[in-house]
Design a protein around this motif. Structure first.
Motif, PDB file in Angstrom:
ATOM      1  N   SER A 154       0.856  -1.197   0.000  1.00 45.95           N
ATOM      2  CA  SER A 154       0.000   0.000   0.000  1.00 45.95           C
ATOM      3  C   SER A 154       0.885   1.238   0.000  1.00 45.95           C
ATOM      4  O   SER A 154       1.857   1.306   0.754  1.00 45.95           O
ATOM      5  CB  SER A 154      -0.886  -0.009   1.250  1.00 45.95           C
ATOM      6  N   HIS A 155       0.622   2.178  -0.941  1.00 54.22           N
ATOM      7  CA  HIS A 155       1.436   3.387  -0.897  1.00 54.22           C
ATOM      8  C   HIS A 155       0.561   4.612  -0.737  1.00 54.22           C
ATOM      9  O   HIS A 155      -0.479   4.727  -1.367  1.00 54.22           O
ATOM     10  CB  HIS A 155       2.383   3.510  -2.089  1.00 54.22           C
ATOM     11  N   HIS A 156       1.017   5.478   0.218  1.00 54.47           N
ATOM     12  CA  HIS A 156       0.273   6.705   0.507  1.00 54.47           C
ATOM     13  C   HIS A 156       1.297   7.768   0.873  1.00 54.47           C
ATOM     14  O   HIS A 156       2.326   7.445   1.478  1.00 54.47           O
ATOM     15  CB  HIS A 156      -0.698   6.456   1.680  1.00 54.47           C
ATOM     16  N   ASP A 157       1.029   8.974   0.496  1.00 53.89           N
ATOM     17  CA  ASP A 157       1.908  10.136   0.680  1.00 53.89           C
ATOM     18  C   ASP A 157       3.394   9.749   0.702  1.00 53.89           C
ATOM     19  O   ASP A 157       4.104   9.940   1.689  1.00 53.89           O
ATOM     20  CB  ASP A 157       1.547  10.947   1.949  1.00 53.89           C
ATOM     21  N   GLY A 158       3.827   9.127  -0.403  1.00 49.34           N
ATOM     22  CA  GLY A 158       5.257   8.859  -0.593  1.00 49.34           C
ATOM     23  C   GLY A 158       5.792   7.696   0.219  1.00 49.34           C
ATOM     24  O   GLY A 158       6.968   7.398   0.187  1.00 49.34           O
ATOM     25  N   THR A 172       2.786   2.504 -12.351  1.00 52.13           N
ATOM     26  CA  THR A 172       2.379   3.555 -11.389  1.00 52.13           C
ATOM     27  C   THR A 172       3.405   4.692 -11.462  1.00 52.13           C
ATOM     28  O   THR A 172       4.558   4.488 -11.837  1.00 52.13           O
ATOM     29  CB  THR A 172       2.396   3.013  -9.938  1.00 52.13           C
ATOM     30  N   ASP A 173       2.960   5.880 -11.096  1.00 53.06           N
ATOM     31  CA  ASP A 173       3.891   7.013 -11.077  1.00 53.06           C
ATOM     32  C   ASP A 173       4.773   6.935  -9.836  1.00 53.06           C
ATOM     33  O   ASP A 173       4.460   6.223  -8.879  1.00 53.06           O
ATOM     34  CB  ASP A 173       3.087   8.329 -11.052  1.00 53.06           C
ATOM     35  N   TRP A 174       5.859   7.676  -9.880  1.00 58.51           N
ATOM     36  CA  TRP A 174       6.716   7.766  -8.699  1.00 58.51           C
ATOM     37  C   TRP A 174       5.986   8.561  -7.623  1.00 58.51           C
ATOM     38  O   TRP A 174       5.505   9.657  -7.891  1.00 58.51           O
ATOM     39  CB  TRP A 174       8.048   8.439  -9.059  1.00 58.51           C
ATOM     40  N   LYS A 177      13.535   9.668  -2.096  1.00 56.95           N
ATOM     41  CA  LYS A 177      12.728  10.086  -0.935  1.00 56.95           C
ATOM     42  C   LYS A 177      11.578   9.115  -0.624  1.00 56.95           C
ATOM     43  O   LYS A 177      10.812   9.299   0.304  1.00 56.95           O
ATOM     44  CB  LYS A 177      12.169  11.491  -1.176  1.00 56.95           C
ATOM     45  N   VAL A 178      11.420   8.089  -1.486  1.00 55.62           N
ATOM     46  CA  VAL A 178      10.340   7.114  -1.218  1.00 55.62           C
ATOM     47  C   VAL A 178      10.669   6.400   0.093  1.00 55.62           C
ATOM     48  O   VAL A 178      11.773   5.901   0.276  1.00 55.62           O
ATOM     49  CB  VAL A 178      10.228   6.083  -2.357  1.00 55.62           C
ATOM     50  N   GLU A 179       9.700   6.385   1.023  1.00 61.59           N
ATOM     51  CA  GLU A 179       9.960   5.770   2.333  1.00 61.59           C
ATOM     52  C   GLU A 179       9.309   4.389   2.383  1.00 61.59           C
ATOM     53  O   GLU A 179       8.116   4.234   2.171  1.00 61.59           O
ATOM     54  CB  GLU A 179       9.367   6.662   3.424  1.00 61.59           C
ATOM     55  N   TRP A 180      10.110   3.373   2.628  1.00 62.86           N
ATOM     56  CA  TRP A 180       9.590   1.999   2.713  1.00 62.86           C
ATOM     57  C   TRP A 180       9.419   1.624   4.182  1.00 62.86           C
ATOM     58  O   TRP A 180      10.369   1.730   4.962  1.00 62.86           O
ATOM     59  CB  TRP A 180      10.546   1.033   2.035  1.00 62.86           C
ATOM     60  N   LEU A 181       8.216   1.192   4.537  1.00 62.48           N
ATOM     61  CA  LEU A 181       7.955   0.814   5.932  1.00 62.48           C
ATOM     62  C   LEU A 181       7.540  -0.651   5.996  1.00 62.48           C
ATOM     63  O   LEU A 181       6.821  -1.141   5.136  1.00 62.48           O
ATOM     64  CB  LEU A 181       6.804   1.680   6.490  1.00 62.48           C
ATOM     65  N   SER A 182       8.008  -1.349   7.030  1.00 63.50           N
ATOM     66  CA  SER A 182       7.611  -2.758   7.175  1.00 63.50           C
ATOM     67  C   SER A 182       7.357  -3.059   8.648  1.00 63.50           C
ATOM     68  O   SER A 182       8.192  -2.748   9.498  1.00 63.50           O
ATOM     69  CB  SER A 182       8.733  -3.680   6.658  1.00 63.50           C
ATOM     70  N   GLN A 183       6.202  -3.699   8.900  1.00 63.77           N
ATOM     71  CA  GLN A 183       5.900  -4.100  10.275  1.00 63.77           C
ATOM     72  C   GLN A 183       6.569  -5.454  10.596  1.00 63.77           C
ATOM     73  O   GLN A 183       6.460  -5.987  11.684  1.00 63.77           O
ATOM     74  CB  GLN A 183       4.396  -4.214  10.481  1.00 63.77           C
ATOM     75  N   PHE A 184       7.243  -6.020   9.559  1.00 62.80           N
ATOM     76  CA  PHE A 184       7.861  -7.344   9.751  1.00 62.80           C
ATOM     77  C   PHE A 184       9.377  -7.186   9.797  1.00 62.80           C
ATOM     78  O   PHE A 184       9.947  -6.547   8.923  1.00 62.80           O
ATOM     79  CB  PHE A 184       7.503  -8.260   8.581  1.00 62.80           C
ATOM     80  N   ALA A 243      15.459   2.991 -19.685  1.00 64.90           N
ATOM     81  CA  ALA A 243      16.714   3.176 -18.941  1.00 64.90           C
ATOM     82  C   ALA A 243      16.501   4.141 -17.782  1.00 64.90           C
ATOM     83  O   ALA A 243      17.014   3.925 -16.664  1.00 64.90           O
ATOM     84  CB  ALA A 243      17.782   3.707 -19.897  1.00 64.90           C
ATOM     85  N   ASN A 244      15.672   5.141 -18.011  1.00 65.23           N
ATOM     86  CA  ASN A 244      15.406   6.151 -16.984  1.00 65.23           C
ATOM     87  C   ASN A 244      14.721   5.525 -15.775  1.00 65.23           C
ATOM     88  O   ASN A 244      15.022   5.831 -14.619  1.00 65.23           O
ATOM     89  CB  ASN A 244      14.492   7.212 -17.612  1.00 65.23           C
ATOM     90  N   ILE A 245      13.809   4.560 -16.065  1.00 63.60           N
ATOM     91  CA  ILE A 245      13.150   3.857 -14.948  1.00 63.60           C
ATOM     92  C   ILE A 245      14.212   3.158 -14.102  1.00 63.60           C
ATOM     93  O   ILE A 245      14.211   3.225 -12.866  1.00 63.60           O
ATOM     94  CB  ILE A 245      12.139   2.813 -15.490  1.00 63.60           C
TER      95      ILE A 245
END
Ligand code: GCU
Length: 594
Positions: A447-451, A476-478, A484-491, A525-527
């Motif tokens: 799930s992604h929300h506000d970055g 999906t868009d960046w 700055k994308v923040e990855w969070l994991s409860q595991f 390539a940019n991706i």
């Protein structure tokens, strides 16, 4: 019903079940006394699948005199190559998804006190097998081995083996009726005639003790519950000539202290071994290593390892065909090594044994997966049984391949009560079948929300390593600047980005500035450049797998300018040309190595 009668009824049900549906086949036919039955087999194309009904092709009718009329007979002139998908062998079979009937005739000089089995590496999707006019049984599942015993049916001359191979997609199949790869049908892998003694070794596992790097442990199990049988275990390089004795279940354990050179991607050491009983022997080559997780780290031989991967379909793009041979395996694994990989995700189904063995020789760790793929009918009670059987078949087949480190139970299945229940049970089943490897699955519902990208799928609790498929920049868009994308994991578990990428036609010069100009090499390539920037910021990331090694065929991909039946996310084109993204990935893997 009397106890005796009840016992007889239960026994007959068990025997019927075993006769009708092959139990999991014996392990390692390549290392046994076996004859390969490959070659040109006579065939009948049966689009309306009438051969199993009123046309009764399995009866192998032949016109005898001048007045007989037999419309559906096998003829020497009409043949197809086995192994090999039938779609790529005849232009009229390109999109064919029904039955092709195969026939192989051969002589056998049966040895005394011997048993004979016909072993299939795979038939996609359903196989009905007949031998000398008798139905041996049926197998469902296009990517795992199965076998039938023919000891009591064989004759010296002109044995007739007939197979109905039906590639129809089925709603309650594994995979279901929709998937993003080409539905290659037919007898797609080697077929062996295997000779064994009356009593033989059906299964064995030899590996490093997960808790003692100086100890080899494992077992050998006979095809029957016979106690007191002596099995010889020879590992010459370790000066092992051990005799182990079976218990009342036909099971014998192995446990030996030795000073062992461990298998690593850099030095993939394999030891020749031989197991024998009363002169019936099996040869193999075994690598010794441990694989564990510790918090968010993956440990190979106790040391953290970062998986430099790539996704690979079982297809040679230039041939537009299923890969099936040692030479095909050399092409695919050669590309992976050239890219700088130490890891391959073999998607989305178990691949042939040549690939797994060559990957082991080349120092490539492997993610193996059963095709519980996207739209699966989890509410259908037969689906879990089919998935469990495939797990049993692939884990039995490959559990001695030390480079297999991950068993994957699913790819991109949507959360639901039935799906969660089924996957949790499959994850537990993997641990029961093979407690020494890691269980995983690929999820695309982060799930992604506000970055922020947050791992929340409840099934993630039941896997050791979490696979995440994400296509930022393509589907999906960046959500923000990549760094700055923040990855969070409860595991507190390792994560692998098991898929990422975008499409491009090799050497496509269109303007790369606008999203609509997708399928340009610069756009793709940019991706990759942005993805690699993001990867550096994820603390629990322990591996990445670009989607995909090479452009591959898919009836899903019919965009008429750029795709034309191909998924163009390959780092390589359908001719093996290296796209710009290949060089970006290769350079990143190079600097990771140092
Ligand atoms: C999905 C899926 C792949 C598919 C890919 C794509 O994540 O797992 O099988 O080919 O994305 O859309 O190209």
């Amino acid at each position: 019903m009397s106890k005796k009668l009840l016992g007889l009824v239960l026994l007959s049900i068990l025997l019927l079940h075993q006769a009708g549906n092959a139990q999991t086949s014996m392990i390692n036919v390549y290392g046994r006394n076996s004859t390969i039955l490959n070659g040109q087999w006579e065939t009948i194309i049966d689009p309306f699948d009438v051969g199993i009904g009123w046309r009764a092709i399995y009866k192998d009718a032949k016109a005898t005199g001048k007045t007989d009329f037999v419309e559906y007979s096998f003829e020497p002139a009409n043949t197809l190559r086995v192994p090999g998908d039938f779609n790529s062998q005849l232009p009229e079979l390109t999109y064919f998804e029904s039955s092709v009937w195969y026939k192989k005739t051969f002589d056998v000089v049966p040895g005394k006190n011997e048993r004979l089995f016909i072993h299939f590496g795979a038939v996609n999707y359903v196989a009905d097998v007949y031998f000398n006019g008798k139905k041996l049984g049926r197998h469902e599942g296009g990517f795992t081995p199965f076998e039938f015993e023919v000891t009591d049916l064989v004759k010296e001359k002109d044995n007739s083996l007939i197979i109905r191979a039906n590639s129809s997609r089925v709603k309650n199949g594994i995979p279901g009726s929709l998937f993003d790869w080409f539905n290659y049908g037919g007898i797609t892998r080697d077929v062996h005639l295997v000779r064994t003694h009356r009593v033989f070794i059906d299964d064995y596992k030899i590996q490093l003790d997960p808790n003692d790097k100086g100890r080899i442990t494992g077992y050998a199990r006979l095809n029957s519950e016979l106690a007191g049988k002596q099995i010889a275990v020879d590992i010459p390089e370790l000066k092992i000539r051990e005799k182990i004795t079976t218990d009342s279940k036909g099971y014998a354990a192995i446990s030996l202290k030795r000073n062992i050179k461990l298998w690593t991607p850099e030095q993939p050491k394999l030891y020749p071994i031989k197991l024998s009983i009363e002169g019936d022997s099996i040869s193999d080559r075994i690598g010794f290593r441990t694989i564990k997780v510790n918090g968010s780290k993956i440990l190979l031989n106790g040391k953290p390892v970062f998986l430099r991967g790539v996704n690979i379909h079982e297809e040679i793009p230039q041939k537009k065909a299923r890969a099936y041979s040692e030479a095909d395996a050399a092409v695919l694994m050669g590309w992976a090594k050239e890219l700088g990989c130490n890891f391959v995700r073999l998607v989305h189904y178990p691949h042939n044994e040549y690939e797994i063995k060559l990957a082991e020789e080349k120092g490539l760790m492997v993610w193996e997966e059963i095709p519980v793929y996207q739209g699966i009918e989890f509410a259908d009670p037969t689906v879990k049984d089919k998935a469990e059987l495939m797990l049993k078949e692939v884990i039995k087949r490959d559990k001695n391949r030390c480079n297999v480190i991950l068993w994957s139970i699913a790819n991109e299945t949507g959360p639901s009560k039935e799906r969660d229940k089924t996957l949790i049970e499959l994850a537990k089943e993997v641990k029961l079948l093979d407690p020494t490897r890691l269980v995983t699955a690929a999820f695309n519902n982060v799930s992604h929300h506000d970055g922020k990208m947050e791992l929340k799928d409840s099934v993630m609790k039941y896997v050791d390593v979490i696979g995440v498929n994400e296509y930022m920049g393509w589907y999906t868009d960046w959500p923000s600047d990549p760094e700055k994308v923040e990855w969070l994991s409860q595991f507190n578990k390792p994560m692998i980005i098991s898929e990422f990428g975008g499409e491009a036609v090799y050497n496509n010069k269109i303007d790369s500035a606008v999203k609509a100009s997708a399928w340009s090499e610069e756009y793709m390539a940019n991706i990759y450049i942005k993805q690699l920037k993001m990867f550096k910021t994820i603390p629990f990331l322990q591996g990445v797998c670009p989607w995909v090694l090479a452009d591959f065929r898919s009836p899903y991909r019919m965009q008429s300018t750029y795709q034309k039946g191909w998924n163009r996310k390959g780092l390589l084109s359908d001719q093996g040309d290296k796209k710009k993204a290949w060089y970006i990935m290769k350079a990143w893997y190079e600097q990771l190595k140092n």
